[in-house]
Design a protein around this motif. Sequence first.
Motif, short mmCIF file in Angstrom:
data_model
loop_
_atom_site.label_atom_id
_atom_site.label_comp_id
_atom_site.label_asym_id
_atom_site.label_seq_id
_atom_site.Cartn_x
_atom_site.Cartn_y
_atom_site.Cartn_z
N GLY A 44 0.81 -1.21 0.00
CA GLY A 44 0.00 0.00 0.00
C GLY A 44 0.84 1.26 0.00
O GLY A 44 0.56 2.21 -0.73
N VAL A 45 1.88 1.27 0.84
CA VAL A 45 2.73 2.46 0.92
C VAL A 45 3.65 2.56 -0.30
O VAL A 45 3.73 3.61 -0.96
N PHE A 48 1.31 2.86 -3.71
CA PHE A 48 0.18 3.78 -3.83
C PHE A 48 0.33 5.09 -3.06
O PHE A 48 -0.43 6.03 -3.30
N ALA A 49 1.27 5.15 -2.13
CA ALA A 49 1.43 6.37 -1.35
C ALA A 49 1.87 7.55 -2.22
O ALA A 49 1.53 8.71 -1.92
N ALA A 52 -1.18 9.04 -3.64
CA ALA A 52 -1.95 9.63 -2.55
C ALA A 52 -1.39 10.97 -2.13
O ALA A 52 -2.14 11.94 -1.92
N ALA A 111 -2.31 10.16 7.57
CA ALA A 111 -3.61 10.24 6.89
C ALA A 111 -4.32 11.55 7.17
O ALA A 111 -5.06 12.06 6.32
N PHE A 173 -6.21 -1.18 -2.45
CA PHE A 173 -5.68 0.17 -2.54
C PHE A 173 -6.03 0.83 -3.88
O PHE A 173 -6.24 2.04 -3.95
N LEU A 176 -9.42 2.36 -3.64
CA LEU A 176 -9.40 3.61 -2.86
C LEU A 176 -8.91 4.78 -3.72
O LEU A 176 -9.45 5.89 -3.64
N ILE A 177 -7.91 4.54 -4.54
CA ILE A 177 -7.41 5.60 -5.42
C ILE A 177 -8.45 5.95 -6.47
O ILE A 177 -8.70 7.12 -6.78
N PRO A 182 -7.43 9.47 -1.23
CA PRO A 182 -5.99 9.32 -1.00
C PRO A 182 -5.62 9.10 0.46
O PRO A 182 -4.72 8.31 0.76
N ILE A 185 -5.56 5.55 1.87
CA ILE A 185 -4.40 4.67 1.63
C ILE A 185 -3.63 4.48 2.94
O ILE A 185 -3.25 3.36 3.30
N ASN A 189 -3.50 1.18 5.51
CA ASN A 189 -2.21 0.66 5.98
C ASN A 189 -2.22 0.51 7.49
O ASN A 189 -1.79 -0.52 8.04
#
Length: 213
Positions: A44-45, A48-49, A52, A111, A173, A176-177, A182, A185, A189
């Motif tokens: 996830g990080v 996708f971070a 985000a 977040a 993830f 979510l995007i 964002p 994400i 996590n």
Amino acid sequence: DLDVHRTRAKESDGVRASYWSVIANPVVISAFLYFALMAGAGIGVQNFATVAMVKLYAVPLAVATGAVTIYIIGSAAGTLVGGVIADRTVRHDLVAISGLSMAASLMVVTATAGFGFTGTLTALALAGFFAGSTAPSRDMLVRSITPPAAAGRIFGFVYSGLDLGSCIAPLVFGILIDRDLPAAIFVANAIMVACATLTILMFKRAIPRRVAA
């Protein structure tokens, strides 16, 4: 020849039964879930971070990518420190629980985006550090629940959790995007890491040491 065949069949059934009895142990399943959750959180990080943070802070893609790099560096540094800690303690469960709790909390801070991009960089670096610091103790925990006669079976099953988590997490993830969430994400996590923390509690239970080969 028939007797030999029957003997080998019985031995095969015994090994098969032993395998399922080993991996069906709640402690082993808990360890499997731990690896799946942590793999998913890491994906996830790392994957996708970046997107985000571009959406949350309107920073250039290169800057957001650098932030993820800082997280990875923090994780590597944490692993080095965690190795020293693992050598000096027998309470690996406490090390893992403490580190993961801190990592989850810092992801919640990330977040909220309440500390600006600079604060997010710091939170990410620390989250990576604390998560990484648990890796050596995690491996010691798995080792402690592994009977000598079942090491290959348990390690093979438990570490396959990494593959499961890596397969499922991108779907979660990615959704979510796509829904323009964002901040979620980092929340997702934190939830995964928190759930992984709960699985550590199962490691206190001893797996039976006498397992058929």
